[in-house]
Design a protein around this motif. Structure first.
Motif, mmCIF file in Angstrom:
data_model
loop_
_atom_site.group_PDB
_atom_site.id
_atom_site.type_symbol
_atom_site.label_atom_id
_atom_site.label_comp_id
_atom_site.label_asym_id
_atom_site.label_seq_id
_atom_site.Cartn_x
_atom_site.Cartn_y
_atom_site.Cartn_z
ATOM 1 N N LEU A 82 25.502 -45.152 -13.587
ATOM 2 C CA LEU A 82 24.899 -44.089 -12.783
ATOM 3 C C LEU A 82 23.894 -44.648 -11.785
ATOM 4 O O LEU A 82 23.645 -44.032 -10.747
ATOM 5 N N VAL A 85 25.750 -45.184 -8.681
ATOM 6 C CA VAL A 85 26.057 -43.898 -8.046
ATOM 7 C C VAL A 85 24.822 -43.346 -7.344
ATOM 8 O O VAL A 85 24.871 -42.970 -6.152
ATOM 9 N N ILE A 89 24.006 -42.773 -3.278
ATOM 10 C CA ILE A 89 23.584 -41.472 -2.739
ATOM 11 C C ILE A 89 22.254 -41.605 -2.003
ATOM 12 O O ILE A 89 22.086 -41.077 -0.889
ATOM 13 N N THR A 203 34.315 -40.731 1.370
ATOM 14 C CA THR A 203 35.291 -41.054 0.332
ATOM 15 C C THR A 203 36.510 -41.798 0.869
ATOM 16 O O THR A 203 37.083 -42.640 0.167
#
Length: 297
Positions: A82, A85, A89, A203
């Motif tokens: 995480l 991730v 972000i 993406t």
């Protein structure tokens, strides 16, 4: 034939580093592997009983604490992912908002300047039911909230993951931000002109272009997870019970608390094999992708 110092000086300069690598790295690995085949206790023994050369490894994989350590290693690895991730972000948000970029980078990178011991101690205090977050929440009337994760075996590992993600997310943000900065600005302009949505832009275009950055982050994350020790000692000391044991903590405990050098060496060898299984495929994947991209250009 005259001696050319300019030709040999670079090789001579590498001799000390080569000797240190040979003795301190390769030599230490071979010594550890050798001890794992012996009956060494507090002091090393150098006689190997070849009829029972795998005795330490057999004991290791029958040990319930080692099995818990391997399970927690998987949980810690998946949870700590995480950090990558959140790092991406945060990097994407900072990259899009140019104002205050230096301030946000400093704020999010600040936890990296704190050692894992200090991080673990701070989060242990935050999870303390009498002094930390739970005490504050109960004081405002929300008595049904239970935030004492470290006191329960089923949630203690999640508390360790939360502290680890908080400490390392800024580091991965910096790597991701560097990767975003390296993308040609014309790609962003072309995507806006074509009306590509923000989600599809990241993406389908940005993330595939940053595959080397993600692989680098995965390599660094895997190495950090496998050698995780400081944060465990500071937050839980392996408890409650053995619920937060990880391989590095188990190995140190086998060496210091149990005084079993051969047993600890076997655990260290298995840790090395785990590192090789995770690390080498990522390195080979990176090298293959670089060679493939180089062949295309």
């Amino acid at each position: 034939m005259t001696f050319r110092w300019s030709r040999w000086s670079p090789q001579l300069a590498l001799v000390p580093a080569g000797l240190v690598t040979l003795v301190a790295f390769i030599g230490a690995i071979l010594w550890t592997v050798y001890l794992s085949l012996t009956r060494s206790r507090r002091l090393p023994e150098y006689e190997i009983d070849w009829s029972e050369w795998g005795r330490q490894y057999e004991r290791l994989f029958k040990d319930s604490a080692w099995q818990i350590s391997l399970q927690n290693l998987i949980v810690l690895g998946l949870g700590s992912a995480l950090a990558i991730v959140f790092g991406f972000i945060l990097a994407a948000m900072i990259d899009r908002e140019k104002r205050g970029e230096s301030i946000f980078r400093t704020v999010f990178l600040y936890p990296l300047a704190i050692s894992l011991i200090v991080t673990g101690a701070a989060w242990r205090w935050m999870f303390n039911p009498e002094l930390g977050v739970e005490h504050f929440i109960h004081s405002i009337g929300l008595t049904w909230v239970n935030a004492s994760w470290l006191a329960r075996p089923e949630t203690a590992m999640y508390g360790v993951i939360l502290a680890s993600v908080w400490q390392s997310a800024g580091f991965y943000m910096a790597l991701m931000l560097a990767g975003l900065k390296s993308i040609n600005s014309e790609i962003w302009s072309a995507a806006r002109l074509d009306g590509v949505g923000l989600f599809r832009l990241y993406t389908e275009i940005i993330i595939p272009m940053m595959k080397f950055t993600f692989v680098t982050c995965a390599i660094l994350l895997s190495l950090g997870v496998i050698k995780a020790y400081d944060v465990i000692v500071a937050m839980t000391n392996g408890g409650p019970g053995q619920s937060t044991y990880v391989p590095a903590y188990f190995t140190i405990q086998a060496l210091s608390a149990k005084g079993n050098l051969g047993f600890a060496s076997a655990a260290a060898v298995v840790m090395l094999l785990i590192t090789a299984v995770i690390f080498l495929p990522l390195v080979l994947l990176t090298a293959w992708q670089q060679r493939r991209s180089g062949a295309r250009t």
